[in-house]
Design a protein around this motif. Structure first.
Motif, PDB file in Angstrom:
ATOM      1  N   VAL A 137       5.477  -0.723  -0.339  1.00 31.55           N
ATOM      2  CA  VAL A 137       6.456  -0.521   0.745  1.00 31.55           C
ATOM      3  C   VAL A 137       6.006   0.293   1.625  1.00 31.55           C
ATOM      4  O   VAL A 137       6.891   0.208   3.444  1.00 31.55           O
ATOM      5  CB  VAL A 137       6.783   1.213  -0.084  1.00 31.55           C
ATOM      6  CG1 VAL A 137       7.861   1.860   0.862  1.00 31.55           C
ATOM      7  CG2 VAL A 137       6.959   0.683  -1.329  1.00 31.55           C
ATOM      8  N   GLU A 138       4.848   0.631   2.454  1.00 32.68           N
ATOM      9  CA  GLU A 138       4.435   1.090   3.454  1.00 32.68           C
ATOM     10  C   GLU A 138       4.007  -0.102   4.635  1.00 32.68           C
ATOM     11  O   GLU A 138       4.925   0.475   5.862  1.00 32.68           O
ATOM     12  CB  GLU A 138       3.002   1.546   3.540  1.00 32.68           C
ATOM     13  CG  GLU A 138       2.098   2.708   4.998  1.00 32.68           C
ATOM     14  CD  GLU A 138       1.593   3.029   5.356  1.00 32.68           C
ATOM     15  OE1 GLU A 138       0.080   1.888   5.293  1.00 32.68           O
ATOM     16  OE2 GLU A 138       1.000   4.477   5.421  1.00 32.68           O
ATOM     17  N   GLU A 139       3.613  -1.578   4.115  1.00 30.38           N
ATOM     18  CA  GLU A 139       4.085  -2.417   5.140  1.00 30.38           C
ATOM     19  C   GLU A 139       5.285  -2.802   5.316  1.00 30.38           C
ATOM     20  O   GLU A 139       4.984  -3.435   6.508  1.00 30.38           O
ATOM     21  CB  GLU A 139       3.310  -3.553   4.147  1.00 30.38           C
ATOM     22  CG  GLU A 139       2.780  -4.180   4.733  1.00 30.38           C
ATOM     23  CD  GLU A 139       1.635  -5.276   4.492  1.00 30.38           C
ATOM     24  OE1 GLU A 139       1.700  -6.614   4.026  1.00 30.38           O
ATOM     25  OE2 GLU A 139       0.013  -4.241   4.535  1.00 30.38           O
ATOM     26  N   GLN A 140       6.326  -2.503   4.458  1.00 31.10           N
ATOM     27  CA  GLN A 140       7.262  -2.643   5.200  1.00 31.10           C
ATOM     28  C   GLN A 140       7.957  -2.372   5.931  1.00 31.10           C
ATOM     29  O   GLN A 140       8.859  -2.037   6.664  1.00 31.10           O
ATOM     30  CB  GLN A 140       8.118  -3.300   3.551  1.00 31.10           C
ATOM     31  CG  GLN A 140       9.527  -4.321   3.942  1.00 31.10           C
ATOM     32  CD  GLN A 140       9.981  -4.358   2.550  1.00 31.10           C
ATOM     33  OE1 GLN A 140       9.484  -4.622   1.649  1.00 31.10           O
ATOM     34  NE2 GLN A 140      11.493  -4.245   2.728  1.00 31.10           N
ATOM     35  N   HIS A 141       8.428  -0.539   4.988  1.00 36.13           N
ATOM     36  CA  HIS A 141       8.638   0.149   6.033  1.00 36.13           C
ATOM     37  C   HIS A 141       8.261   1.286   6.881  1.00 36.13           C
ATOM     38  O   HIS A 141       8.125   1.843   7.450  1.00 36.13           O
ATOM     39  CB  HIS A 141      10.257   1.093   5.242  1.00 36.13           C
ATOM     40  CG  HIS A 141      10.207   0.664   3.998  1.00 36.13           C
ATOM     41  ND1 HIS A 141      11.235  -0.213   4.689  1.00 36.13           N
ATOM     42  CD2 HIS A 141      10.365  -0.182   2.729  1.00 36.13           C
ATOM     43  CE1 HIS A 141      12.426  -0.233   3.253  1.00 36.13           C
ATOM     44  NE2 HIS A 141      11.605  -0.332   2.723  1.00 36.13           N
ATOM     45  N   GLY A 142       6.717   0.938   6.976  1.00 36.95           N
ATOM     46  CA  GLY A 142       5.654   1.680   7.700  1.00 36.95           C
ATOM     47  C   GLY A 142       5.548   2.812   7.776  1.00 36.95           C
ATOM     48  O   GLY A 142       4.758   3.765   8.101  1.00 36.95           O
TER      49      GLY A 142
END
Ligand SMILES: Nc1nc2c(ncn2[C@@H]2O[C@H](COP(=O)(O)OP(=O)(O)O)[C@@H](O)[C@H]2O)c(=O)[nH]1
Ligand SMILES: [Mg+2]
Length: 644
Positions: A583-588
């Motif tokens: 999720v972090e990879e996708q949304h920062g």
């Protein structure tokens, strides 16, 4: 030996240098035309033992004291010149004060123009001079009556200088090379030449040095030391370095710059100093007074922040911080002189106590105690004071830089202080052995406290433990300490989790049997496993023993207490961590709604999971979302049990 002249204008400094060496140190056309020295002049003369005596001739004009200061820095011996017809005059006094502030006490006095006055007048001038010298830094200096016109007394003075040069111990070239640039010129066919006194260390042809503060890399193409071509220049010599460099042009060099070895390139805009206000000042020095600072061959404007009292009385000494209007190069124990804002009067001076003061807490009791331990300290004393007054160890790189120590010198000092160096070369601490054992104790205490706070966690992540036990500590020394504690059996590690040896539990055979059933139930819906109460009901046992079983199982790392009475299997947590990373990879960043959509649970549970991740240090909360800060904590493969 380098001799610096001092004294009032027109009292015969330049003439005397010429009488002693045969060299006219006035080199500028304007100086020749007007018959006065405007800028520094240089002369050299061979000594009987093959060494060379160097002279730095300074201007005596009251408006040119800044040039005198640039020349006086780094000289070994002072030749104070006083004309017999005039006797002591204002710049005689001011130069004497400056010599005192620079700590220059080795010197001789020449009473010049002896041919112009009667013996009575000469005796009278000598008496005035004696009165002035008696309370000065040159109180022990011999006085020579000389005339540069008739040659009277010149030989006696010269013999005295020769004897002094022979006596002067050769300074061992300790530390890294530093040269204070007082002149820069272009030589046809050679390029740029910088000259100055080498303060420390040595340099050889071919060395790479830094022009500091600008930070430009240069290479030494050739060297003149004491006016002779040589392969090597060492501390205490006047050197002329022919320097070249790719990004380097002559107009980048100014008087006041340093040419030095990279490890001591450390421009700074604040200096903690020991400051003495001259007794001749009419009133006290107030906090935040603007001044001119002269250090090395450099000059800068600054404000004086007094660190002890609100004001400094004439004739007294106190700790202060110079807040400069631009960066200068300065190291421990460098001398400086302060002149007033309009640069008409010398007001005080002293020595650098810390060239790298912290930006905050400049007058806390601990800070002042450290500074007092550093005033005029040797590096060995400085290290001892630093070890004593620094909570989390001494930053070894900074210490070595500030005190101009080579790696070998640093290591020898640390050994002598019964301390240790810990960490990697660029992030290393010096710690006393008692600080080292205190640190170990603190880590064990923090670990125990954490076990009490979270009894049903397998242990504490390494970063988390570092933050709990010693937040200011560098990672290298912390890791070294953890390794030592593991070796001594005081800490164990399972996967990324650190724990006390007695924190782990072994299940009894009966518990093991029940646990197998519980585990199956947890794995059926890994992202929303049944809670303690549900497990108890399903397996028809009391809630209390079920809770106790999960607690014990959690300590062995098979499950994690994600929320109250809510345990997730190790695999489930690892899978959730993978999702959080994705999720972090996708949304920062990770916010609860996105995370919930990916794991397919209710919002409340998603929030509980993210809060658990924050708690153990896997993520960190940033406003309304979370970011990963220790990706390795639940990395698969690493969370398997490991011998510890
Ligand atoms: N008669 C006499 N004149 C001197 C003597 N020393 C210097 N002078 C003269 O005094 C003036 C100033 O000398 P100078 O060396 O330039 O003084 P400085 O400003 O201290 O460097 C010059 O005109 C010199 O010729 C001396 O011993 N005897
Ligand atoms: Mg002169």
């Amino acid at each position: 030996m380098i001799v610096g002249t001092a004294g009032h204008i027109d009292h015969g400094k330049t003439s005397l240098v010429k009488a002693l060496t045969g060299v006219d140190a006035d080199r500028l056309p304007e100086e020749k035309a007007r018959g006065i020295t405007l800028d520094l002049g240089f002369a050299y003369t061979p000594l009987p033992d093959g060494e060379v005596l160097g002279f730095v001739d300074v201007p005596g004009h009251e408006k040119l004291v800044h040039n005198m200061l640039a020349g006086a820095t780094g000289v070994d011996f002072v030749l104070l010149v006083v004309a017999a017809d005039d006797g002591p005059m204002p710049q005689t006094r001011e130069h004497l004060q400056i010599l005192d502030l620079l700590g220059l006490s080795a010197g001789a006095v020449a009473l010049t123009k002896a041919d112009l006055v009667s013996p009575e007048r000469a005796a009278q001038a000598e008496a005035e001079l004696a009165a002035l010298l008696s309370t000065s830094v040159l109180s022990a200096a011999p006085v020579f009556r000389v005339s540069s016109v008739t040659g009277q007394g010149v030989q006696a003075l010269r013999r005295h200088l020769e004897a002094q040069a022979a006596r002067l111990a050769v300074r061992p070239p300790a530390g890294h090379f530093r040269l204070a640039v007082d002149r820069c010129f272009t030589l046809a066919g050679a390029g740029t030449v910088v000259t100055g006194t080498a303060f420390s260390g040595q340099t050889s042809v071919g060395d790479t040095l830094i022009l500091s503060p600008p930070g430009i890399e240069v290479r030494v193409r050739s060297i003149h030391a004491q006016n002779h071509p040589t392969q090597k220049g060492v501390a205490g010599q006047r050197c002329a370095l022919n320097i070249v460099g790719e990004g380097f042009a002559k107009d980048q060099v100014q008087r006041g710059h340093w040419v030095l070895a990279r490890p001591v390139h450390a421009p700074t805009e604040r200096l903690d100093v020991q400051l003495r206000l001259l007794a001749t000042e009419r009133g006290p020095l107030a906090h935040w007074t603007p001044v001119h600072v002269h250090l090395g061959a450099a000059e800068a404007m600054a404000r004086v922040a007094l660190l002890e009292d609100r004001e400094l009385a004439p004739g007294t000494t106190a700790l202060a911080q110079l807040v400069l209007d631009r960066a200068v190069g300065a190291l421990h124990n460098d001398r400086f002189v302060l002149r007033d804002q309009s640069a008409t009067r010398t007001v005080g001076g002293g020595s650098v106590v810390d060239p790298f003061p912290p930006s905050r807490g400049r007058r806390t009791p601990a800070r002042l105690a450290l500074l007092r331990g550093w005033v005029n300290a040797t590096p060995a004393e400085g290290l001892r004071a630093a070890l004593e007054h620094t909570a989390h160890g001494v930053d070894a790189a900074r210490f070595a830089q500030g005190w101009n120590l080579t790696e070998l010198e640093l290591q020898a000092l640390v050994r002598a202080a019964d301390a240790r160096l810990s960490g990697s070369p660029d992030a290393r601490l010096a710690l006393s052995s008692s600080a080292w054992s205190r640190l170990g104790q603190k880590i064990l205490e923090a670990l125990t406290a954490e076990h009490v706070r979270a009894p049903d966690m397998i242990g504490v992540g390494r970063e988390q433990l570092r933050r709990l036990a010693a937040p200011g500590l560098l990672r290298g020394p912390f890791d070294e300490m953890i390794a030592e504690l593991r070796e001594r059996g005081l800490i164990q590690q399972r996967g990324p989790w650190l724990h006390a040896p007695d924190h782990r539990v072994k299940l009894t055979p009966a518990e093991d049997k029940l646990w197998a059933k519980v585990f199956l139930l947890l794995e059926q819906t890994p992202f929303q496993p049944p809670r303690v109460r549900d497990l108890a009901r399903t397996l028809s046992i009391e809630e209390g023993p079920m809770r106790e079983l999960l607690r014990r199982a959690a300590r062995s790392g098979d499950v994690f207490p994600v929320a109250h009475d809510h345990y997730f299997s190790q695999d489930a947590v690892a899978a959730l961590a993978d999702i959080a990373r994705a999720v972090e990879e996708q949304h920062g960043c990770i916010n609860a709604a996105q995370f919930r959509d990916r794991i397919g649970t209710g919002r409340k549970l998603a929030i509980h999971i993210l809060e658990f991740f924050d708690r153990v240090g896997f993520t960190r909360r940033v406003k309304d979302s979370h970011v990963v800060r220790q990706p390795a904590l639940f990395a698969r493969g690493e969370s398997r049990p490991e011998a510890g």
